[in-house]
Each structure stands twice: as structure tokens, then as C-alpha cells.
Design a protein around this motif. Structure first.
Motif, PDB file in Angstrom:
ATOM      1  N   ASN A 305     -34.751  79.754 -46.396  1.00  0.00           N
ATOM      2  CA  ASN A 305     -34.397  81.634 -46.288  1.00  0.00           C
ATOM      3  C   ASN A 305     -35.835  81.813 -46.775  1.00  0.00           C
ATOM      4  OD1 ASN A 305     -33.476  84.036 -47.020  1.00  0.00           O
ATOM      5  ND2 ASN A 305     -31.867  83.210 -47.579  1.00  0.00           N
ATOM      6  N   PRO A 306     -36.374  82.891 -45.597  1.00  0.00           N
ATOM      7  CA  PRO A 306     -37.379  83.687 -45.907  1.00  0.00           C
ATOM      8  C   PRO A 306     -37.442  84.731 -47.084  1.00  0.00           C
ATOM      9  CG  PRO A 306     -36.035  84.650 -44.145  1.00  0.00           C
ATOM     10  CD  PRO A 306     -35.635  83.684 -44.136  1.00  0.00           C
ATOM     11  N   VAL A 384     -37.264  95.288 -48.476  1.00  0.00           N
ATOM     12  CA  VAL A 384     -36.114  94.995 -48.952  1.00  0.00           C
ATOM     13  C   VAL A 384     -35.013  95.924 -49.713  1.00  0.00           C
ATOM     14  CG1 VAL A 384     -35.433  93.018 -47.397  1.00  0.00           C
ATOM     15  CG2 VAL A 384     -35.806  92.920 -49.206  1.00  0.00           C
ATOM     16  N   ASP A 385     -34.231  95.875 -49.821  1.00  0.00           N
ATOM     17  CA  ASP A 385     -33.295  96.903 -51.126  1.00  0.00           C
ATOM     18  C   ASP A 385     -32.059  95.609 -51.480  1.00  0.00           C
ATOM     19  OD1 ASP A 385     -35.203  98.497 -51.734  1.00  0.00           O
ATOM     20  OD2 ASP A 385     -34.092 100.014 -49.961  1.00  0.00           O
ATOM     21  N   LYS A 386     -31.880  95.404 -50.073  1.00  0.00           N
ATOM     22  CA  LYS A 386     -30.208  94.352 -49.830  1.00  0.00           C
ATOM     23  C   LYS A 386     -30.366  93.276 -49.745  1.00  0.00           C
ATOM     24  CE  LYS A 386     -27.276  98.607 -51.015  1.00  0.00           C
ATOM     25  NZ  LYS A 386     -26.601  99.462 -49.437  1.00  0.00           N
ATOM     26  N   ILE A 387     -29.871  91.878 -49.895  1.00  0.00           N
ATOM     27  CA  ILE A 387     -29.998  90.596 -49.755  1.00  0.00           C
ATOM     28  C   ILE A 387     -28.466  89.924 -49.778  1.00  0.00           C
ATOM     29  CG2 ILE A 387     -31.245  88.805 -49.836  1.00  0.00           C
ATOM     30  CD1 ILE A 387     -33.335  89.707 -50.319  1.00  0.00           C
ATOM     31  N   LYS A 388     -28.447  89.642 -48.980  1.00  0.00           N
ATOM     32  CA  LYS A 388     -26.987  88.729 -48.996  1.00  0.00           C
ATOM     33  C   LYS A 388     -26.878  87.474 -49.024  1.00  0.00           C
ATOM     34  CE  LYS A 388     -21.861  88.847 -47.147  1.00  0.00           C
ATOM     35  NZ  LYS A 388     -21.134  89.537 -45.950  1.00  0.00           N
ATOM     36  N   GLU A 437     -26.333  74.537 -43.807  1.00  0.00           N
ATOM     37  CA  GLU A 437     -25.660  76.120 -43.285  1.00  0.00           C
ATOM     38  C   GLU A 437     -25.097  76.661 -45.018  1.00  0.00           C
ATOM     39  OE1 GLU A 437     -22.213  75.138 -40.837  1.00  0.00           O
ATOM     40  OE2 GLU A 437     -23.330  74.911 -39.499  1.00  0.00           O
ATOM     41  N   PHE A 438     -25.773  76.970 -45.704  1.00  0.00           N
ATOM     42  CA  PHE A 438     -25.726  77.580 -46.826  1.00  0.00           C
ATOM     43  C   PHE A 438     -27.960  78.055 -47.392  1.00  0.00           C
ATOM     44  CE2 PHE A 438     -28.010  73.121 -48.314  1.00  0.00           C
ATOM     45  CZ  PHE A 438     -29.273  73.797 -49.568  1.00  0.00           C
ATOM     46  N   ASP A 439     -26.944  79.251 -48.335  1.00  0.00           N
ATOM     47  CA  ASP A 439     -28.156  80.009 -48.388  1.00  0.00           C
ATOM     48  C   ASP A 439     -28.079  79.454 -50.457  1.00  0.00           C
ATOM     49  OD1 ASP A 439     -28.659  81.652 -46.779  1.00  0.00           O
ATOM     50  OD2 ASP A 439     -27.200  83.001 -47.310  1.00  0.00           O
ATOM     51  N   LEU A 440     -27.438  79.423 -50.915  1.00  0.00           N
ATOM     52  CA  LEU A 440     -27.301  78.599 -52.066  1.00  0.00           C
ATOM     53  C   LEU A 440     -26.468  78.144 -52.037  1.00  0.00           C
ATOM     54  CD1 LEU A 440     -27.632  82.257 -54.173  1.00  0.00           C
ATOM     55  CD2 LEU A 440     -29.281  80.854 -53.764  1.00  0.00           C
ATOM     56  N   LEU A 441     -26.601  76.581 -52.836  1.00  0.00           N
ATOM     57  CA  LEU A 441     -25.549  75.707 -53.049  1.00  0.00           C
ATOM     58  C   LEU A 441     -25.425  74.665 -54.063  1.00  0.00           C
ATOM     59  CD1 LEU A 441     -24.460  73.186 -51.019  1.00  0.00           C
ATOM     60  CD2 LEU A 441     -26.309  71.826 -51.001  1.00  0.00           C
ATOM     61  N   GLN A 442     -24.050  74.604 -54.409  1.00  0.00           N
ATOM     62  CA  GLN A 442     -23.589  74.484 -56.302  1.00  0.00           C
ATOM     63  C   GLN A 442     -23.361  73.097 -55.987  1.00  0.00           C
ATOM     64  OE1 GLN A 442     -20.637  77.114 -57.670  1.00  0.00           O
ATOM     65  NE2 GLN A 442     -19.871  75.412 -58.586  1.00  0.00           N
ATOM     66  N   ALA A 464     -34.175  62.574 -48.473  1.00  0.00           N
ATOM     67  CA  ALA A 464     -32.655  62.669 -47.348  1.00  0.00           C
ATOM     68  C   ALA A 464     -31.647  64.109 -48.155  1.00  0.00           C
ATOM     69  CB  ALA A 464     -31.255  61.310 -46.671  1.00  0.00           C
ATOM     70  N   TYR A 465     -31.992  63.868 -49.277  1.00  0.00           N
ATOM     71  CA  TYR A 465     -31.277  65.098 -50.897  1.00  0.00           C
ATOM     72  C   TYR A 465     -31.346  66.340 -51.078  1.00  0.00           C
ATOM     73  CZ  TYR A 465     -28.068  60.739 -51.357  1.00  0.00           C
ATOM     74  OH  TYR A 465     -26.825  59.883 -50.915  1.00  0.00           O
ATOM     75  N   ASN A 466     -32.436  66.643 -50.211  1.00  0.00           N
ATOM     76  CA  ASN A 466     -33.747  67.459 -50.035  1.00  0.00           C
ATOM     77  C   ASN A 466     -32.912  68.651 -48.606  1.00  0.00           C
ATOM     78  OD1 ASN A 466     -35.196  69.918 -50.910  1.00  0.00           O
ATOM     79  ND2 ASN A 466     -37.086  68.758 -50.555  1.00  0.00           N
ATOM     80  N   GLU A 467     -31.230  69.084 -49.510  1.00  0.00           N
ATOM     81  CA  GLU A 467     -31.252  70.052 -48.278  1.00  0.00           C
ATOM     82  C   GLU A 467     -31.489  71.191 -48.277  1.00  0.00           C
ATOM     83  OE1 GLU A 467     -28.837  68.209 -50.726  1.00  0.00           O
ATOM     84  OE2 GLU A 467     -27.244  66.801 -50.683  1.00  0.00           O
ATOM     85  N   GLY A 468     -32.832  71.170 -49.493  1.00  0.00           N
ATOM     86  CA  GLY A 468     -32.944  72.994 -49.116  1.00  0.00           C
ATOM     87  C   GLY A 468     -34.159  73.325 -48.481  1.00  0.00           C
ATOM     88  N   GLN A 469     -34.355  71.319 -48.506  1.00  0.00           N
ATOM     89  CA  GLN A 469     -36.078  71.946 -47.455  1.00  0.00           C
ATOM     90  C   GLN A 469     -37.101  72.195 -48.173  1.00  0.00           C
ATOM     91  OE1 GLN A 469     -35.858  70.476 -44.807  1.00  0.00           O
ATOM     92  NE2 GLN A 469     -34.047  70.085 -45.308  1.00  0.00           N
TER      93      GLN A 469
END
Length: 547
Positions: A305-306, A384-388, A437-442, A464-469
């Protein structure tokens, strides 16, 4: 589910047993019923099973139950040591630490009547490292001779350095000394598989109770691959069947704390996990047991995610989470706030004996004002001012509460950031993580063996467990150094891992949340359950009801 033998101190493993009596009314009338003359445990699980395939297993709950139906060469005992299981005796290790040889018991059978032989281990481990399998735990075998080349597609799985010397003797050749290797052999990913059965089942293998063979203390019945109930039935052909008192374990997934507690109080189940306010309600109840785990719960960023490539934004998100409030007011199950990536009382400095977590110290503390400043700077840098963001987590009661707390802390303190919650069944959460398929993963990680590398490997760029790259060349270099040049130098290796930990914390690579503990109500008549803080969490195979 393993331990360091040479330079590190294993986290304490204990038999945790509930005291008799208590405020909760559990007469165990349902639990001590008999089938076939034995005893029946009615046990609750927090989440469903994702698979019974030891090669494809990725979550602790599946691993916990697989370990009740399949055994490996070694197993972890009450003191946390790797001891013989299917191995007939302790292995022979060459002086250079590169060759391990084990003789196998000749009285171990699969549940279809076929003997368990050395070839079953060779097949399973070749399948583990075969890139076609897509096994997330394949990296644990990387120090076996030719494993890296096989995983890279440069050599065939048949060239793995594992040989069936005979039906009941196996030889393992390593490419470099691995001090914790015997602990790996007690881990679920290294359990054997019957080649003919796996081949016959194809893609169905491990997806239901009909599509798996057992060689352990229990077989599994009545699991259809997605259901929330399953039965563990005593395996009468198990080589140590005379040590197994329990005839059957009836397991049901209960995600709502109040439901589990009500069932426990009525005597319908023998355990109930309690969280939040209910922990306070039952804190003085003698039926309560608290199990401390070598497990870190954390938030993983999707670094593709940039916006999340901005370190100031990542740090701001980390600093608005009040970990003390989270563990005391939201979770309330005995879990403790954590200041780094590794849990406390897990591994210790080989020279000083100081705990890794204590030596590493705390970072990313709660500081809303600093977080707001960093967020303002990040907005200017990102334009930016807003992020989702989406926050993906499990759908059980505890994790839903944690998700809501994190959402509130971010949205209430960092104006302009919106967090959309996606709480789904664990199996779906694992799929979303694998597909990025996530931005933040709990998420969280429970130690499989007692060494800092078990955590550090999670953030290695190709893991393989580095899902966040997450990618950091300096971090990768330190990990490589600990595995090669410094592999046999405990002091230098410790320094490598400590430096690697400092680097990821300074980079806000993830957001550590808390060290997990679990509070349960447990039938006071149920004795002999073995608990581990590292590896598979519990062993019911030698449990029994006190009359």
C-alpha cells in the motif's frame, strides 16, 4: 513447538491444573460419561480447523489437533525437551553437527493398518520443500541439504538430504549446523505422511476426517472440512495406547464467551475460555487457570500500500494504541502489554542470561501528540488529507473487541483516517492474508521453537509468513549472517538478532500489541493436561478424570 538446545533458555513449560471446587457449577456429569468403557472429554475450541494436512497447516489451532492424531520422530515433553516419539531412541548426531540418524519404532501403524516407516518421513519432507506444494512452513527445512535449491526450483525434491537407510532407520544431512534442529523434528510440519494415501486423496488430503490417516493417540471423526465440531477417538493401535485413558474427546468451536461459560456451568463442557469483563467476574474462582504463552499479537502492515510505505504514518498508527488499556480494559484475560516483537520469558542472552525482550527494551510507546505530529507530516509528504484502511481480523468475540478498539483509537486520534473492519472466520482471514487482501492485518505468532529466529524469519523479505511484503535489505543481511557466518557463535549470533530486532522496531515494520495469555474455566476433575508455552499449546492424550 521446539526449543534451542545450546545457547538459549527454553520458556517454562508446566502442567497447569485447576484446583477443586469453585463458584462455577460444573458437576462434570456430561463429561465423565463413557463410551466403550472409557472417559469422554467435552472440549471447546476458539476457532475452526483449517486443514489436517501437516504440509499446508499454518495456524496453531489446526496444529494443536493434528498433534493429537499424528506423531513425528520426536515430541516435546513436560520440560520442553525434544524426546523420542516414533524414534525408538535418541538420535546419533555427527561431530560436525551435519548428520542426524534415527532408528524408528517398529510397532507404529497408520490407521489403515500399514506400518509407519522411514519412507513416510522422506515423502512428507520432500513434499514440504516441493515448491508445487506451496507450503508456508517450507523455510524451516532450509538447512537440510539441497532444500534451498529445491524450493528455488533448481533441484528435484528427490534430492533432499533425507534418506531411508532401511524401513526403520532414517538419515538426515544438513548443509550447515542447526542447533535447534531436533526441536524442528518435533514440530507438526515434520510429521510423516503415507505416500499411497496422500496420492490417492489428491487435493482432498487433509480436508476431512475421511481424508487423513492417524498414527497417534487418537483418530479424528465427524469433521467435514468446514464444520465447527469434530471427535477425537482413542486409537487402539497406537503404540502407547495403554497410556491413554480418555476414550473420546468431543470438540466444538464456541466463539462467544457467554455461551461457553453457560455450557461450562451447566456441566455440558469441561472448559470455557473467558475474556474481558468475565475474567474479572471469575478471577477468584478456583476453576480458573491462566496459561501464559510465548505468543505475540500484532498488526501487520501491507507494505505494498503506497500510503503505508510512509514510515511516519506507520509510526503514528502504532503510537495511538494504548497497550495497557487494551490488555486491562478490553481483553482482560491475563495477556500483557508488549514493547517489542518478541514475547517475554522466551529466550535469553547466552552470555548474560538476560531475557531478549528485557534486553531489547520497549519502543513505539503510547504518545498521541507525537502521533498527530507525525500524521500531519505524513499527510504533507503523501499529498493527502484523508485515507481509508481495511483492518482484517478473526470473527471470535475477543478479536472483534480488539478490532473495534484499534479502529476507535486510530479514528479518534488521527483525523482523516477511516478504518473499515473485516472480521471473518480464521480460515478466511488466513486466505485474505495469503492473497494480500488487507491494509492492516490483526494477526499473531506463537513460537514453534525457542529461538529468536522463529520471530525474525517472519519479516524476512522472502518469507511465506511475510504477508505484508516488508522488505529491508539491512534486516535480511543480519538474518543471513545469523544463519551462516555466526551460526556456531552464540554471542555473535545473538548480537545479529538483537540488531535485527532493533532495526524493525525503529522502522515500524509492524505494531506489536500484547503477549497472549489465555484464561479458562476448567473442570477440576480433569487432570493430566500438558501445556506448552512454546509449540503446540496443549496435549490431552494423557489426561484423565479424577474419580
Amino acid at each position: 513447538m521446539r526449543k534451542w538446545k545450546s545457547s538459549l533458555i527454553l520458556a517454562t513449560t508446566a502442567l497447569v491444573l485447576a484446583a477443586c471446587g469453585g463458584n462455577a457449577t460444573n458437576d462434570s456429569s456430561a463429561s465423565t460419561g463413557t463410551t466403550g468403557g472409557g472417559q469422554v472429554i467435552n472440549y471447546t475450541a476458539p476457532t475452526e480447523l483449517s486443514t489436517l494436512d501437516t504440509t499446508l497447516m499454518t495456524d496453531i489451532n489446526s496444529s494443536n489437533y493434528i498433534s493429537h492424531i499424528i506423531e513425528g520422530l520426536l515430541k516435546i515433553d513436560a520440560e520442553g525437551k525434544a524426546v523420542p516419539a516414533i524414534a525408538a531412541e535418541a538420535g546419533t548426531i555427527s561431530e560436525d553437527g551435519l548428520t542426524y540418524t534415527y532408528k524408528l519404532r517398529e510397532d507404529v501403524k497408520w490407521s489403515n493398518g500399514e506400518p509407519v516407516t522411514a519412507k513416510d518421513f522422506v515423502f512428507a519432507w520432500q513434499r514440504l520443500v516441493d515448491p508445487k506444494s506451496g507450503a508456508s512452513y517450507a523455510y524451516l527445512a532450509e538447512t537440510i541439504k539441497n532444500a534451498k535449491e529445491i524450493m528455488a526450483g533448481e533441484k528435484a525434491p528427490s534430492e533432499l538430504g533425507v534418506t531411508a537407510v532401511s524401513d526403520y532407520e532414517i538419515k538426515i544431512e544438513l548443509s550447515q549446523p542447526t542447533p535447534y534442529f531436533e526441536s524442528l523434528l518435533a514440530f507438526t510440519a515434520f510429521y510423516p505422511q503415507n505416500e499411497a494415501f496422500v496420492t490417492e486423496q489428491g487435493d482432498k488430503y487433509g480436508t476431512s476426517s475421511e481424508a487423513i490417516l492417524a498414527n497417534g493417540p487418537f483418530t479424528i471423526e465427524n469433521w467435514d472440512g468446514t464444520g465447527l465440531t469434530w471427535d477425537l477417538v482413542k486409537n487402539k493401535d497406537y503404540y502407547a495406547a495403554d497410556e491413554v485413558v480418555i476414550d473420546e474427546i468431543k470438540v466444538q468451536v464456541i466463539k462467544e464467551t457467554s455461551t461457553a461459560v453457560n455450557l461450562f456451568q451447566s456441566g455440558a463442557v469441561d472448559n470455557a475460555q473467558v475474556t474481558g469483563e468475565m475474567v474479572k467476574q471469575f478471577k477468584d474462582d478456583p476453576n480458573v487457570v491462566v496459561q501464559k504463552k510465548a505468543r505475540t499479537a500484532y498488526i501487520e502492515f501491507n507494505h505494498d500500500n503506497p500510503y503505508l510505505q510512509n514510515k511516519k504514518l506507520r509510526t503514528a498508527l502504532a503510537m495511538v494504541i494504548n497497550r495497557d488499556e487494551l490488555v486491562n480494559n478490553v481483553i482482560g484475560d491475563g495477556s500483557t502489554a508488549i514493547g517489542g516483537f518478541l514475547p517475554a520469558d522466551f529466550v535469553s542472552d547466552p552470555t548474560t542470561g538476560e531475557d531478549f525482550a528485557a534486553e531489547a527494551g520497549s519502543s513505539l510507546g503510547y504518545d498521541v501528540e507525537t502521533a498527530k505530529t507525525l500524521w500531519a507530516e505524513a499527510k504533507a509528504e503523501l499529498g493527502v488529507d484523508k485515507i481509508k484502511f481495511s483492518l482484517v481480523g478473526d470473527d471470535d468475540e475477543k478479536n472483534k473487541k480488539i478490532s473495534q478498539y484499534i479502529q476507535g483509537q486510530i479514528q479518534n486520534n488521527l483525523e482523516g483516517i477511516t478504518v473499515e473492519l473485516r472480521n471473518v472466520p480464521k480460515k478466511n482471514r488466513l486466505e485474505l492474508a495469503n492473497q494480500d487482501e488487507f491494509d492492516l492485518l490483526q494477526t499473531g505468532w506463537g513460537a514453534d521453537f525457542a529461538d529468536a529466529i522463529n520471530y525474525m524469519d517472519l519479516l524476512y523479505s522472502t518469507s511465506a509468513y511475510n504477508e505484508g511484503q516488508y522488505k529491508n535489505a539491512a534486516f535480511d543481511a543480519l538474518i543471513d549472517l545469523s544463519k551462516t557466518t555466526d551460526a556456531n557463535n552464540p554471542e555473535a549470533r545473538w548480537a545479529d538478532l538483537m540488531a535485527a530486532h532493533k532495526l524493525i522496531m525503529e522502522d515500524s515494520a509492524v505494531i506489536p500489541l500484547y503477549q497472549e495469555a489465555e484464561t479458562q474455566l476448567r473442570n477440576p476433575k480433569l487432570k493430566g493436561i500438558l501445556f506448552h508455552s512454546v509449540g503446540n499449546e496443549f496435549d490431552l492424550s494423557r489426561a484423565y478424570f479424577e474419580k
